[in-house]
Design an enzyme around this catalytic site. Structure first.
Site, PDB file in Angstrom:
ATOM      1  N   ASP A  63       0.680   0.366  -8.070  1.00 47.08           N
ATOM      2  CA  ASP A  63       0.303  -0.126  -6.743  1.00 47.08           C
ATOM      3  C   ASP A  63      -0.909  -1.039  -6.860  1.00 47.08           C
ATOM      4  OD1 ASP A  63      -0.905  -0.098  -3.908  1.00 47.08           O
ATOM      5  OD2 ASP A  63       0.982   0.988  -3.649  1.00 47.08           O
ATOM      6  N   CYS A  94     -10.479   2.658   7.905  1.00 50.92           N
ATOM      7  CA  CYS A  94     -10.526   3.349   6.622  1.00 50.92           C
ATOM      8  C   CYS A  94     -11.893   3.978   6.367  1.00 50.92           C
ATOM      9  CB  CYS A  94     -10.176   2.390   5.485  1.00 50.92           C
ATOM     10  SG  CYS A  94     -11.080   0.835   5.557  1.00 50.92           S
ATOM     11  N   CYS A  95     -12.953   3.364   6.914  1.00 51.60           N
ATOM     12  CA  CYS A  95     -14.303   3.806   6.564  1.00 51.60           C
ATOM     13  C   CYS A  95     -14.703   5.157   7.169  1.00 51.60           C
ATOM     14  CB  CYS A  95     -15.321   2.741   6.936  1.00 51.60           C
ATOM     15  SG  CYS A  95     -15.083   1.172   6.066  1.00 51.60           S
ATOM     16  N   HIS A 103       0.803  -1.233   0.000  1.00 46.74           N
ATOM     17  CA  HIS A 103       0.000   0.000   0.000  1.00 46.74           C
ATOM     18  C   HIS A 103       0.830   1.275   0.000  1.00 46.74           C
ATOM     19  CE1 HIS A 103      -3.084  -2.837   0.752  1.00 46.74           C
ATOM     20  NE2 HIS A 103      -3.795  -2.217   1.652  1.00 46.74           N
ATOM     21  N   GLU A 139     -12.517  -9.075   0.969  1.00 50.47           N
ATOM     22  CA  GLU A 139     -13.148  -7.755   1.051  1.00 50.47           C
ATOM     23  C   GLU A 139     -13.772  -7.388  -0.290  1.00 50.47           C
ATOM     24  OE1 GLU A 139     -11.263  -5.189   4.305  1.00 50.47           O
ATOM     25  OE2 GLU A 139      -9.650  -5.463   2.857  1.00 50.47           O
ATOM     26  N   CYS A 177     -16.555   1.929   2.728  1.00 49.36           N
ATOM     27  CA  CYS A 177     -15.664   2.547   1.739  1.00 49.36           C
ATOM     28  C   CYS A 177     -16.069   2.199   0.310  1.00 49.36           C
ATOM     29  CB  CYS A 177     -14.225   2.062   1.946  1.00 49.36           C
ATOM     30  SG  CYS A 177     -13.399   2.766   3.375  1.00 49.36           S
ATOM     31  N   HIS A 188      -3.118  -1.593  -4.630  1.00 50.83           N
ATOM     32  CA  HIS A 188      -4.306  -0.903  -4.104  1.00 50.83           C
ATOM     33  C   HIS A 188      -4.422   0.443  -4.803  1.00 50.83           C
ATOM     34  CE1 HIS A 188      -7.590   0.492  -1.810  1.00 50.83           C
ATOM     35  NE2 HIS A 188      -7.434  -0.302  -0.786  1.00 50.83           N
TER      36      HIS A 188
END
Lengths: 649, 649
Positions: free
Chosen positions: B201, B413-414, B151, B329, B347, B203
């Site tokens: 990347d 993250c959310c 990441h 996920e 997210c 992500h």
């Protein structure tokens, strides 16, 4: 749940005199019909092929004590456990399964393989009797330092069960003696006495193995050790806390958070909800039932009864599968019975058979043997393919086609478990005591039984489970008086019974699901039973929300499912109209022959669906024939979607 | 799925001239009604409380470059990743969210906190421009060695989005300059030129951040870098294979097995199924839509259209949630939409809003903005509590009472994602170009907009989403000719429209879900829209088998659920009779006021159930009133069971 009716208090003596003893598995021969082919395949295909797998996969290499250990093929998990830690359990269980088959079918080749394993075990056994291939070769300094995670006694327990079975089958004492030395070492190390560890393995197994050993040795130390392990379980302070601190770890870091995972959150007599890892739970409860039998301790039987009520009332799949969740290989919350993600490990269903069978010996109640029958025809048998050499670990009740039977598994505990169930199946059919013969299961078979000193030959003629007519014929040298107790299956609404053509009202004569006939039996006496087998729709408790609005089909003891291969569409699209007729038909070509169910259904078709997943008009339903097959036969043909719980329109 | 109608081929020039531009979020003020309270709470509660959490949880400590790093609070996962690897992304996203709020509500205290973070970042930035707190402090030697797992650019992308937003809000260039230096370093390191790494990347995130940067700097290198990352994705040989081998690893050991996890299994223009990690997918597709906008490359828009069709036709929850599975996920297989185990990460729903909003700028089609509206009122908004400081990561569509909103999360993250959506919400209401004003959303608000050089003030008066009547009033200094395009929501069957009292047939004037009125508008012109909002039962595609036999309730754009707290029983026991009336009612006391739905249902009661989970008689159904509340409001009161898809009797 309604509470169980209170029986009058019984003394230990009367309780002991009421105990039944399962027959020797080798005294029952399946002479045709349903179980003949399954048990023959187990003996002829499963046992040899499992040895080949164990060999190919390197399981037996762990016994090459003279050589340095090979690199680890499987990683150590965060818990500290790896699959290799308990390879001993896998060949232990294989020896046990093979031994049952050997008793009536001696086989020098198989015996030579077992003898070779036994010699290696004997060679590797430490001077103090300790025996566990992982710790001896890889981590001798960690012996007995982590009973919470590392399956040390679990492995020994399976070796011990193998040793007892091999001795029984062959009379060879070598393995038994090795294991008795190992148990002596455990007795030296663990127990309530000062200086010993008050500990118990988190994965139950050795407890029931010790009872089996005790029944061979009659050494009270063997029974005491089992009792100690069961009684000590869940006592405070928690041994696993102390043990973790001794390892320099914080007990709070335990990966499973609570000892309920291992049924060690409270003493066993205080437990009333089935929790944690399903196989562990069933092994523990089996040991509790064993000790209740041996010691006539009513508190253990009472705990078993509470736990059984909880299981069947709130936590059991209709197939007899149990333990819905993969994350703990076990139980979650009452009524949580997801179908497609059902874990329902084969081992757990097999072990539910062990437990219920044990319970019926002290308390002849069809509640228990009904569940034994359920797992035998459904949730346990589904764990092995018709070819005898492919398996399921998880026994889902719904698939979208992603499930395949496998040849071998990362954690191959299930294949040998279903194998030992099948190769010892005869023991589940009857139990006896001096003046009683109890018939638990109906199956085409012959049996040679002893009631005390009396000898009885019994023949069952039946197409069960495809047909509910059973004829039992007695062969007796002399007229013999005893009570014959016949299970009336819980699924049967209207049984019929005749003795030598004379009708007996099975309802009037039935206690706890067994109809008892006490008389002086003579040679060629014939009992006929008729259990009508209509196709039934089963509804789940409203709180089993995954099954709401759905039905499962059952006929006799057999639960059905719909497979895509039979209906040409995914069964998830089907809906059964309430009341629509469903007819049984014997299909001789289906995987050795089976009764299938057929009828009219409706299919929700997506033909006119737009590009959006959702719309305000209900789906169009069109007629379609459907066919259901026994659940235990699923995934033996073309892979595809499958469903047990069908939507009712 | 029906294919999309083919538009006439357009040249890049005509495509460019048709592009709309979202309005500045700060130009729209929610002056009351639904969004006023949600956005005010976001600004007043969410932003300050999130800073406190970041501080308390040690996220900001990673910026103390002068000190040795503290011990790891969270373990490294088997992939090599830990949560700490991407702490930068969390405060980057928080800065972005805070900056949107700052633009109209400057706040010296918040700005001081941001400036402090920026100074630390500037201090820690390496001489070559590299900026990532994890690698600088802990593993400088591993810089750019594992783009597959760690990441690195994802974190930088979020810092960059924060820098752009902070510059826009405050005019302060410091953070922007720091990040431009970091991007210069990335330009030096990655790209198609010899000597640079042809990498990207796993992500996605930096791609869309680079487009935002380009829109500030107009530096073509910034757009080129984004284009390179998008174009290079999925090219063979796989960069991640080479990179793994350079690390001495076998690429086959990749924990997620396939690069589909990161949408890198094939070049993006060849993708037509939405696969892998849901947030990654939405970020990538957002970047593709951005590049389609900037470069007028039709192949990227065509890929987006295919992927959008796949998503809405086969993989989207009725709430706008997406990505059903926790294990990746993300996505599994078409029509796999489990309700209770729905991952449906906040997210991902937020990012679906990003993507669909972007698509509508090059292709004004209500298909896209309908889904933006769906996530705003349902699957994204459910991720934040009514109090503005509790959250859901997973947005399940069914609960047995085990779900609780949390104050902070292991992987937070959310919270900052839903925060940045809410604090920038104004941008989603309108888009403009020289001669067109498009209205995407209806909400009580005022806006000050520019169409080229013309200035338009627009006021919306509406109780939307609780009522479908909308009054738009224009304030213009001079009569002004432009096209006003009004979205007719996809859920609306019969819209009504008047301009200054004169009825216009919205169907005749509608193209791709937008009704367009081109005229010379004058001051005080009034447009009235009426979108009747009957309660609707939604049915899922027959292959969404978890919803078979069930209905979801929707009124206007709002999807409903039943909570145990409102019905006094678990909603899983309820069944709605087909055709039974369900009435809306505005409840001013429900969490700030909301329309609830009420009607008669049936309850499957377990009263007479025996101790067995299964029986042959269907459950008894008894009448019970039920109430449904907006899904986004669930779990704000007493915890309990919840269900979106209700069984239809």
């Amino acid at each position: 749940m309604p509470s169980r009716p209170n029986a009058a208090p019984a003394t230990a003596e009367t309780r002991a005199s009421q105990r039944l003893v399962p027959v020797d598995h080798a005294s029952v021969a399946f002479t045709g019909g349903f179980w003949e082919s399954w048990t023959r395949t187990a003996r002829e295909v499963t046992i040899p092929s499992q040895y080949r797998r164990l060999d190919e996969e390197g399981f037996l290499e762990v016994l090459d004590f003279g050589k340095p250990p090979s690199p680890l093929a499987r990683p150590i998990q965060p818990s500290g456990l790896s699959m290799q830690h308990f390879f001993d359990s896998d060949f232990g269980k294989w020896i046990e399964a093979a031994s049952y088959a050997l008793k009536n079918h001696r086989d020098p080749e198989i015996e030579a393989k077992i003898d070779e394993i036994v010699e290696k075990l004997a060679e590797g056994q430490m001077a103090d009797g300790y025996l566990n291939s992982w710790f001896i070769r890889r981590e001798p300094e960690k012996r007995w330092t982590n009973l919470r995670d590392l399956h040390e006694m679990y492995s020994m327990g399976h070796l011990l069960e193998g040793a007892v079975a091999y001795f029984d089958a062959t009379g060879k004492r070598r393995f038994l003696d090795v294991m008795i030395r190992a148990i002596d070492h455990i007795i030296d190390t663990f127990g309530p006495e000062p200086g010993k560890l008050r500990a118990y393995d988190a994965h139950e197994e050795i407890e029931l193995a010790l009872v089996k050993l005790y029944r061979v040795t009659r050494d009270p130390r063997h029974l005491s050790l089992a009792t100690f392990f069961v009684d000590e379980r869940g006592q405070r302070p928690f041994y696993y806390d102390e043990e973790a601190r001794r390892r320099g770890e914080d007990p709070a870091d335990y990966v499973y958070k609570t000892y309920a995972y291992s049924q060690a959150h409270k003493p066993v007599r205080e437990q009333s909800e089935v929790v944690g890892h399903a196989v562990r739970a069933m092994y523990l409860f089996s040991a509790m039932a064993d000790l209740a039998f041996e010691t006539c301790d009513p508190s253990l039987k009472e705990a078993c009864d509470r736990l059984f009520d909880d299981l069947v009332g709130r936590q059991l799949y209709v197939t007899g599968g149990l333990g819905p969740s993969a994350s703990n290989e076990g139980f979650t919350r009452p009524f949580d019975l997801p179908n497609e993600t059902a874990y329902a490990e084969t081992c757990a269903a097999v072990a539910l058979g062990f437990w219920t069978h044990r319970l019926a010996q002290t308390d002849l109640d069809a509640r228990f043997t009904d569940r034994l029958e359920t797992v035998l025809y459904n949730g346990a048998l589904s764990g092995i393919a018709r070819d005898g050499e492919h398996y399921f670990y998880e026994n889902v009740l719904e698939s979208h086609g992603q499930h395949r039977r496998w040849k071998w598994h990362y954690c191959p505990c299930c294949p040998t478990n279903i194998a030992r169930l099948l190769t010892s199946l005869g023991q589940y059919v009857y139990s006896t005591r001096d003046d009683e013969l109890a018939v638990h299961l109906y199956a085409e078979s012959t049996a040679e039984l002893s009631l005390g000193t009396r000898f009885v030959r019994l023949r069952q003629e039946t197409l069960y489970p495809w047909d509910g007519d059973v004829r039992l014929r007695l062969t007796l040298e002399d007229p013999t008086s005893f009570k014959l107790s016949l299970r009336i299956p819980g699924w049967c609404r209207k049984a019929e019974l005749t003795v030598n053509g004379e009708t007996i009202d099975p309802v009037a004569a039935t206690t706890k699901g067994y109809v008892s006939i006490t008389r002086t039996w003579t040679n060629d006496d014939e009992i006929r039973l008729s259990f009508p087998m209509p196709v039934e729709r089963l509804y789940a408790h409203p709180d089993a929300s995954e099954d709401a609005g759905r039905v499962a089909l059952r006929r006799g003891p057999v639960v059905y499912c719909v497979e895509e291969v039979d209906v040409g569409t995914v069964p998830q699209r089907l809906r059964l109209a309430a009341g629509a007729s469903i007819e049984p038909r014997f299909d001789p070509d289906l995987l050795g022959g089976a009764v299938v169910l057929e009828g009219d259904a409706l299919e929700a078709v997506p033909d006119a669906w737009s590009g959006d997943l959702y719309r305000t008009e209900p789906p169009v339903l069109t007629p379609r024939r459907f066919k259901a097959v026994p659940y235990h036969l699923w995934a033996n043909r073309d892979p595809g979607a499958m469903q047990v719980w069908l939507l009712e329109a």
